[in-house]
Design a protein around this motif. Structure first.
Motif, PDB file in Angstrom:
ATOM      1  N   GLY A  60       0.821  -1.206   0.000  1.00  0.00           N
ATOM      2  CA  GLY A  60       0.000   0.000   0.000  1.00  0.00           C
ATOM      3  C   GLY A  60       0.851   1.250   0.000  1.00  0.00           C
ATOM      4  N   ASN A  61       2.034   1.148   0.617  1.00  0.00           N
ATOM      5  CA  ASN A  61       2.947   2.283   0.648  1.00  0.00           C
ATOM      6  C   ASN A  61       3.676   2.474  -0.669  1.00  0.00           C
ATOM      7  OD1 ASN A  61       3.070   0.778   3.507  1.00  0.00           O
ATOM      8  ND2 ASN A  61       3.130   2.987   3.809  1.00  0.00           N
TER       9      ASN A  61
ATOM     10  N   ARG B 125      -6.683   5.979  -0.832  1.00  0.00           N
ATOM     11  CA  ARG B 125      -5.357   5.375  -0.767  1.00  0.00           C
ATOM     12  C   ARG B 125      -4.680   5.660   0.579  1.00  0.00           C
ATOM     13  NH1 ARG B 125      -7.393   3.308  -4.233  1.00  0.00           N
ATOM     14  NH2 ARG B 125      -7.430   1.876  -2.479  1.00  0.00           N
ATOM     15  N   GLY B 126      -5.016   6.811   1.190  1.00  0.00           N
ATOM     16  CA  GLY B 126      -4.480   7.107   2.507  1.00  0.00           C
ATOM     17  C   GLY B 126      -5.007   6.138   3.549  1.00  0.00           C
TER      18      GLY B 126
ATOM     19  N   VAL C 260       0.867   6.077  12.560  1.00  0.00           N
ATOM     20  CA  VAL C 260       0.206   6.672  11.394  1.00  0.00           C
ATOM     21  C   VAL C 260       1.144   7.651  10.701  1.00  0.00           C
ATOM     22  CG1 VAL C 260      -1.688   8.170  10.623  1.00  0.00           C
ATOM     23  CG2 VAL C 260      -2.121   6.382  12.324  1.00  0.00           C
ATOM     24  N   PHE C 261       1.834   8.470  11.506  1.00  0.00           N
ATOM     25  CA  PHE C 261       2.775   9.436  10.942  1.00  0.00           C
ATOM     26  C   PHE C 261       3.960   8.742  10.271  1.00  0.00           C
ATOM     27  CE2 PHE C 261       1.132  12.519  14.339  1.00  0.00           C
ATOM     28  CZ  PHE C 261       0.264  13.126  13.440  1.00  0.00           C
ATOM     29  N   ILE C 262       4.459   7.682  10.892  1.00  0.00           N
ATOM     30  CA  ILE C 262       5.574   6.928  10.306  1.00  0.00           C
ATOM     31  C   ILE C 262       5.176   6.401   8.932  1.00  0.00           C
ATOM     32  CG2 ILE C 262       6.962   4.813  10.501  1.00  0.00           C
ATOM     33  CD1 ILE C 262       6.912   5.220  13.534  1.00  0.00           C
ATOM     34  N   ASP C 263       3.979   5.859   8.867  1.00  0.00           N
ATOM     35  CA  ASP C 263       3.500   5.255   7.621  1.00  0.00           C
ATOM     36  C   ASP C 263       3.368   6.280   6.498  1.00  0.00           C
ATOM     37  OD1 ASP C 263       1.733   2.895   6.272  1.00  0.00           O
ATOM     38  OD2 ASP C 263       0.820   4.846   5.908  1.00  0.00           O
TER      39      ASP C 263
ATOM     40  N   CYS D 157       5.266   6.690   2.814  1.00  0.00           N
ATOM     41  CA  CYS D 157       4.504   7.062   1.608  1.00  0.00           C
ATOM     42  C   CYS D 157       5.147   8.245   0.890  1.00  0.00           C
ATOM     43  CB  CYS D 157       3.057   7.389   1.976  1.00  0.00           C
ATOM     44  SG  CYS D 157       2.060   5.940   2.342  1.00  0.00           S
ATOM     45  N   THR D 158       5.714   9.173   1.661  1.00  0.00           N
ATOM     46  CA  THR D 158       6.379  10.317   1.043  1.00  0.00           C
ATOM     47  C   THR D 158       7.595   9.865   0.244  1.00  0.00           C
ATOM     48  OG1 THR D 158       5.636  11.789   2.809  1.00  0.00           O
ATOM     49  CG2 THR D 158       7.508  12.531   1.493  1.00  0.00           C
TER      50      THR D 158
END
Length: 498
Positions: free
Chosen positions: A79-80, A271-272, A306-309, A314-315
């Motif tokens: 997903g990432n 997607r998020g 959540v922030f890590i992901d 994702c970034t």
């Protein structure tokens, strides 16, 4: 096949456009306001909670840090990579911004659902904890039937939807190497091999699942992140152009309102959600396993996940792909082929093998992690060996057919099943959220007094009955307290010994 794709496409469109997008935003905004933006106020505490000592009197309880690793491992998958690529290809570069926005708003929902999972967790014979939405729906709302409905939705989502999609993403990574791969005997052969490997792991027990979650996923995450960071540094001069592309697309009127169902906002949110799972009801299953002194501590830790992901992993994927948009020609590529083409454009054919290996490792480990979540909910419904055997066979069948599926069908089924699960959980946490906020107030009050927060059932007047949290602060001093690092070392020794 075409008829099934058309039907799922309609259901998917209406579910997200007219219901789920607004539910996610409303729930996230509501919890952000009610908690006074816990995702920002207690950012420092998210890290200090990671060093929380394990309060246990059994060998199988896990630390706060270990629970973070389990939930992050479940979030970190294709997903990432494929999810970000699909969001950009279908919604434009601006979808990345809306994925970021959804993670910030959704982080408050993640705090609430994980705190609730901690409050209403149950204890196993070996000291381990179990919990999640099915458990807090049954205990706090007093509606086992709804807990069973949620458990069924999670099983279908993870064992069928997500595992079918992960199998598809894994197999699609071979399209680059084998012309005409989709629908060929090569695709069939890969499906058979993948199904056999999956069967060996899931019929082999939890220890084999643990090896994959605690060794392969972190290793591949480090490799992938390192690759993305190096690639970004090499192309640092193009980063401003990438950021400009993201923001100009995110706020383009036509991209937002031109056919809202397929707009940059809806696609970014879909997607998020698939990537960070905030408010979806999956991460609380891992959060409940942690042995901590206060439920809010694990709520904060899962907010960090959540922030890590999204903010980090994702970034990194977005940078790899959008550097290709700035300097190359993506054409009509989508999903894994788009990621592979972006990597090849950046570093040449060698990069293809690195990214393909990462994709295969992420996808396979996600299949196993998804199975673990689904199995715990199967046991909530009916803890029976025959039922478990049939379920495991069903998981293998989903993987087999998923590996040979169609791109649109694979994503539609996954989105629909994910949406059903998320809708049930969002309504549940909206009804029960007041207890999570009361737990946060109790946590804040103890912090103001200079105490290490400790929670007991009488900390919140009127709290519905729960199985745990009956141990007083003074009694915790006589229980085993093991640092997260020591606990992780102990687990690693067990894995090597096995």
């Amino acid at each position: 096949m075409d008829a099934l794709i058309a039907v799922t496409d309609v259901i998917n469109t209406y579910m997200y456009t007219y219901l789920l997008v607004f539910l996610l935003i409303i729930a996230g905004a509501y919890f952000s306001i009610r908690t006074r933006f816990v995702q920002f106020r207690y950012f420092k505490d998210m890290f200090s909670a990671l060093t929380e000592k394990r309060h246990v009197d059994g060998s199988d309880a896990v630390s706060s840090f270990q629970a973070l690793m389990v939930s992050t491992a479940s979030r970190v998958g294709t997903g990432n990579i494929a999810g970000v690529a699909t969001a950009i290809a279908m919604g434009g570069p601006g979808a990345v911004f809306w994925m970021w926005a959804m993670s910030i708003v959704g982080a408050a929902s993640a705090f609430v659902e994980s705190t609730l999972a901690q409050i209403w967790k149950v204890r196993g014979e070996e000291g381990e904890f179990r919990g999640g939405p099915a458990y807090y729906i049954q205990q706090a709302l007093g509606k086992r039937w709804l807990g069973v409905v949620f458990a069924c939705s999670l099983v279908l989502c993870f064992a069928v939807g997500f595992n079918g999609l992960q199998a598809f993403n894994l197999s699609s990574s071979f399209e680059y190497f084998i012309p005409g791969f989709r629908g060929s005997m090569a695709a069939f052969g890969l499906a058979v091999i993948l199904t056999m490997f999956t069967a060996v792991i899931i019929f082999g027990g939890v220890k084999r699942v643990g090896v994959l979650s605690s060794v392969i996923v972190p290793m591949m995450a480090v490799v992938y992140l390192g690759f993305a960071v190096v690639l970004t540094i090499i192309n640092i001069a193009d980063v401003p152009a990438v950021m400009s592309l993201i923001f100009s697309s995110a706020f383009d009127f036509q991209s937002i309102f031109g056919g809202f169902a397929g707009s940059v906002v809806v696609i970014g949110i879909k997607r998020g959600l698939f990537s960070n799972e905030a408010g979806m009801g999956s991460a609380p299953n891992a959060a409940a396993a942690a042995s901590v002194s206060h439920p809010a501590k694990q709520g904060l830790v899962q907010t960090l996940s959540v922030f890590i992901d999204t903010a980090i992993i994702c970034t990194c994927s977005a940078m790899i792909i959008l550097l290709f948009y700035v300097n190359g020609n993506p054409g009509d590529l989508n999903g894994m082929p788009l990621v592979q083409a972006a990597v090849e454009h950046a570093v040449g054919p060698v990069g293809i093998y690195v990214i393909t290996f990462s994709i295969v490792a992420f996808a396979f480990s996600s299949i196993i992690g998804n199975y673990f979540y689904a199995e715990s909910n199967i046991k909530f419904i009916k803890n029976n060996k025959v039922v478990l055997f049939v379920f495991r066979v069903g998981c293998c069948i989903a993987v087999f057919f998923g590996a040979q599926s169609n791109f649109t069908l694979a994503w539609n089924l996954s989105d629909i099943l994910m949406g059903i699960e998320a809708i049930i959980n969002i309504f549940a946490i909206l009804l029960l959220g007041k207890w999570a906020m009361a737990a946060l107030d109790d946590y804040a009050e103890q912090k103001r007094k200079g105490l290490d927060p400790v929670f007991t059932v009488d900390s919140i007047p009127g709290l519905p009955a729960c199985e745990c949290w009956h141990v007083k602060r003074e009694e915790l001093e006589h229980m085993e307290r093991i640092k997260a690092a020591e606990a992780a070392h102990k687990v690693a020794e067990g894995i090597l010994r096995d």
